[in-house]
Design a protein around this motif. Structure first.
Motif, PDB file in Angstrom:
ATOM      1  N   GLU A 111      64.451  27.131  14.592  1.00  0.00           N
ATOM      2  CA  GLU A 111      65.176  25.894  14.914  1.00  0.00           C
ATOM      3  C   GLU A 111      65.892  26.022  16.256  1.00  0.00           C
ATOM      4  O   GLU A 111      65.795  25.160  17.129  1.00  0.00           O
ATOM      5  N   THR A 112      66.610  27.114  16.423  1.00  0.00           N
ATOM      6  CA  THR A 112      67.385  27.302  17.649  1.00  0.00           C
ATOM      7  C   THR A 112      66.484  27.505  18.864  1.00  0.00           C
ATOM      8  O   THR A 112      66.775  27.005  19.947  1.00  0.00           O
ATOM      9  N   THR A 113      65.386  28.239  18.670  1.00  0.00           N
ATOM     10  CA  THR A 113      64.472  28.501  19.788  1.00  0.00           C
ATOM     11  C   THR A 113      63.811  27.209  20.261  1.00  0.00           C
ATOM     12  O   THR A 113      63.673  26.975  21.464  1.00  0.00           O
ATOM     13  N   ALA A 114      63.400  26.374  19.314  1.00  0.00           N
ATOM     14  CA  ALA A 114      62.777  25.097  19.677  1.00  0.00           C
ATOM     15  C   ALA A 114      63.736  24.237  20.497  1.00  0.00           C
ATOM     16  O   ALA A 114      63.344  23.622  21.495  1.00  0.00           O
ATOM     17  N   THR A 115      64.990  24.207  20.098  1.00  0.00           N
ATOM     18  CA  THR A 115      65.992  23.435  20.833  1.00  0.00           C
ATOM     19  C   THR A 115      66.197  24.000  22.234  1.00  0.00           C
ATOM     20  O   THR A 115      66.266  23.244  23.221  1.00  0.00           O
ATOM     21  N   ALA A 116      66.278  25.315  22.340  1.00  0.00           N
ATOM     22  CA  ALA A 116      66.495  25.948  23.651  1.00  0.00           C
ATOM     23  C   ALA A 116      65.345  25.653  24.604  1.00  0.00           C
ATOM     24  O   ALA A 116      65.563  25.378  25.792  1.00  0.00           O
ATOM     25  N   ILE A 117      64.111  25.692  24.117  1.00  0.00           N
ATOM     26  CA  ILE A 117      62.949  25.418  24.977  1.00  0.00           C
ATOM     27  C   ILE A 117      62.931  23.956  25.399  1.00  0.00           C
ATOM     28  O   ILE A 117      62.615  23.631  26.546  1.00  0.00           O
ATOM     29  N   ALA A 118      63.295  23.056  24.477  1.00  0.00           N
ATOM     30  CA  ALA A 118      63.338  21.633  24.824  1.00  0.00           C
ATOM     31  C   ALA A 118      64.354  21.373  25.934  1.00  0.00           C
ATOM     32  O   ALA A 118      64.090  20.618  26.878  1.00  0.00           O
ATOM     33  N   TRP A 119      65.522  22.011  25.851  1.00  0.00           N
ATOM     34  CA  TRP A 119      66.516  21.874  26.917  1.00  0.00           C
ATOM     35  C   TRP A 119      65.961  22.392  28.241  1.00  0.00           C
ATOM     36  O   TRP A 119      66.142  21.769  29.293  1.00  0.00           O
ATOM     37  N   ALA A 120      65.286  23.539  28.200  1.00  0.00           N
ATOM     38  CA  ALA A 120      64.737  24.121  29.434  1.00  0.00           C
ATOM     39  C   ALA A 120      63.704  23.179  30.057  1.00  0.00           C
ATOM     40  O   ALA A 120      63.681  22.983  31.283  1.00  0.00           O
ATOM     41  N   LEU A 121      62.835  22.582  29.246  1.00  0.00           N
ATOM     42  CA  LEU A 121      61.845  21.631  29.761  1.00  0.00           C
ATOM     43  C   LEU A 121      62.543  20.433  30.413  1.00  0.00           C
ATOM     44  O   LEU A 121      62.098  19.933  31.454  1.00  0.00           O
ATOM     45  N   TYR A 122      63.616  19.988  29.799  1.00  0.00           N
ATOM     46  CA  TYR A 122      64.367  18.864  30.364  1.00  0.00           C
ATOM     47  C   TYR A 122      64.921  19.213  31.745  1.00  0.00           C
ATOM     48  O   TYR A 122      64.721  18.473  32.722  1.00  0.00           O
ATOM     49  N   TRP A 123      65.615  20.349  31.847  1.00  0.00           N
ATOM     50  CA  TRP A 123      66.250  20.707  33.114  1.00  0.00           C
ATOM     51  C   TRP A 123      65.225  20.949  34.217  1.00  0.00           C
ATOM     52  O   TRP A 123      65.406  20.518  35.365  1.00  0.00           O
ATOM     53  N   VAL A 124      64.148  21.643  33.867  1.00  0.00           N
ATOM     54  CA  VAL A 124      63.128  21.949  34.885  1.00  0.00           C
ATOM     55  C   VAL A 124      62.514  20.665  35.439  1.00  0.00           C
ATOM     56  O   VAL A 124      62.262  20.556  36.645  1.00  0.00           O
ATOM     57  N   HIS A 125      62.274  19.681  34.570  1.00  0.00           N
ATOM     58  CA  HIS A 125      61.637  18.446  35.026  1.00  0.00           C
ATOM     59  C   HIS A 125      62.637  17.429  35.567  1.00  0.00           C
ATOM     60  O   HIS A 125      62.245  16.457  36.204  1.00  0.00           O
TER      61      HIS A 125
END
Length: 452
Positions: free
Chosen positions: A267-281
């Motif tokens: 759960e936590t890893t999925a959220t962290a990756i989603a945040w990273a995708l947001y910031w990068v894009h």
């Protein structure tokens, strides 16, 4: 640090029930205001029934809390108890916690963890290939598919079959119960945890939890009967484990540990990756610099080479800094009278490290609300200044695997696919159980495969 004072740390004077509601509704705003008004340590009676519950954000104080077991003990986490059960590493204390943690550590480190690298890249590619050009998708939901398959493989050695499918469906359904602040609030008000039938919030949660428990116990019993010593997944290692008297773990102990790892491990890893995708894009300069670094490895980099990239690591760290998935460490309880930041604390006082406020200290992170990966290239932060996985004896055992997975998933997506954000307005965090995830889940458009 500060000259000794007799009085206890200040905090908001409003009723505790009102502060709890404010905390559940918008914890980050609550902390921002309290931090500005009261500083590095303040009283925030927002969890449990404590009148004195202190939130601490000063690195020197955090170091004292984490490294002084004589004065600060690490009790169980009351918020997670209803979810993970009586035998989880989250709720064990003292020697039982230390021994259980030692049993769980090996699969999350070293060769055992690194052997999962190629699998993580392949699972990411499989999930991304399910999207069509022009399709709108929710990044957090998609990343949950990846991280859940990864953790099921690591924990059970499962990657196909009916039980694998049922576990995936049931876990996603259970976690969806905590999407809204209303349902999440039940974790903070134990008196409201009443089973009023399958249509009531807590009743629905309990029935879904029971479904998962039945699937876990069935898998445990099957594996006991068909034991294979050559397997190296976590369940196999736990089946081999023996306590000091030579007794194996019971079905109930195994079930609660597996539930803990399944829920906390994806759960936590999925959220962290989603945040990273947001910031990068959201920031083209970050995207282009990351892409340049990934391309420098050539067409067939190894997972180890990817995981060692400095800018990729900085992007992941900055994502975890600006909006940490968990905003507090697990609690500590004062065991004997102790001075902390000039205040005299009495036995029984509960103390939480405030990850969010520590990560937003201007003295550590200038312009803390700005996304700046380069800050992690310019200096090394101590475990008391950057602590997205908590600290001390309660530090997350899955930290190494989570970071490894986060880097590989992000690198696979960025290097192979062209994506764009749907929304133009800034993404904001929203409570999801005891963690915080992007409010919209980060809605994106698949533009197609990247031409190299």
């Amino acid at each position: 640090m500060i000259q000794s004072q007799a009085k206890l740390p200040d905090g908001f004077q409003s009723p505790r029930w009102l502060q709890k509601i404010q905390w559940i509704n918008n914890s980050l705003a609550y902390m921002d205001v309290a931090g500005q008004k009261y500083g590095d340590i303040f009283n925030a009676p927002v969890i449990g029934n404590y009148r004195q519950l202190l939130l601490v954000s000063h690195p020197q104080a955090l170091q004292q809390i984490f490294s002084n077991p004589h004065h600060f003990i690490a009790p169980s986490n009351p918020l997670l108890h209803p979810i993970v059960g009586d035998y989880s590493v989250f709720v064990l204390e003292g020697d039982r916690h230390r021994k259980e943690r030692k049993l769980l550590m090996p699969p999350f480190h070293g060769e055992q963890m690194l052997s999962n690298g190629q699998l993580i890249c392949e699972l990411t590619e499989k999930v991304m290939q399910s999207l069509h050009p022009g399709e709108v998708f929710v990044a957090r939901d998609l990343m949950q598919n990846v991280s859940l398959e990864v953790i099921l493989t690591v924990v059970f050695g499962l990657h196909k079959g009916e039980r694998f499918r049922q576990l995936k469906d049931c876990i996603v359904s259970l976690l969806s119960e905590f999407k809204s602040p209303l349902t999440s609030g039940l974790l903070f008000f134990p008196a409201l945890q009443k089973d009023l039938g399958r249509w009531s919030p807590w009743g629905s949660f309990l029935r879904k939890q029971q479904q998962i428990n039945q699937l876990l116990v069935a898998e445990i019993r099957d594996r006991r009967q068909q034991y294979d010593s050559s397997r190296s997944d976590i369940l196999s290692l736990l089946l081999e484990a023996r306590d000091e008297d030579g007794a194996p773990m019971t079905d109930e102990q195994l079930r609660d540990e597996l539930m803990t790892l399944l829920l906390a491990g994806h759960e936590t890893t999925a959220t962290a990756i989603a945040w990273a995708l947001y910031w990068v894009h959201r920031f083209p300069n970050v995207h282009s610099q990351l892409l340049q670094e990934l391309d420098s490895l050539g067409n067939t980099p190894t997972p180890i080479e990817i995981s060692r990239l400095p800018y990729l690591t900085a992007v992941c760290n900055e994502s975890l800094r600006i909006y940490p998935v968990a905003i507090l460490t697990t609690p500590r309880a004062v065991k004997e009278p102790v001075e902390l930041m000039g205040y005299q604390l009495e036995p029984g006082t509960k103390v939480y490290g405030c990850i969010y406020l520590t990560h937003h200290r201007p003295d550590l992170y200038p312009e803390p609300k700005q996304f700046k990966p380069e800050r992690f290239l310019q200096r090394q932060f101590s475990p008391y200044e950057f602590l997205p996985f908590g600290g001390g004896v309660r530090r997350c055992i899955g930290e190494a695997l989570a970071l490894f997975e986060m880097k590989l998933v992000l690198a696979t997506i960025i290097s192979r696919y062209e994506l764009t954000l749907v929304q133009q307005e800034p993404e904001r965090p929203k409570r999801r159980g005891v963690t915080f995830s992007p409010h919209t889940g980060v809605r994106m458009i698949m533009q197609g495969r990247r031409s190299v």
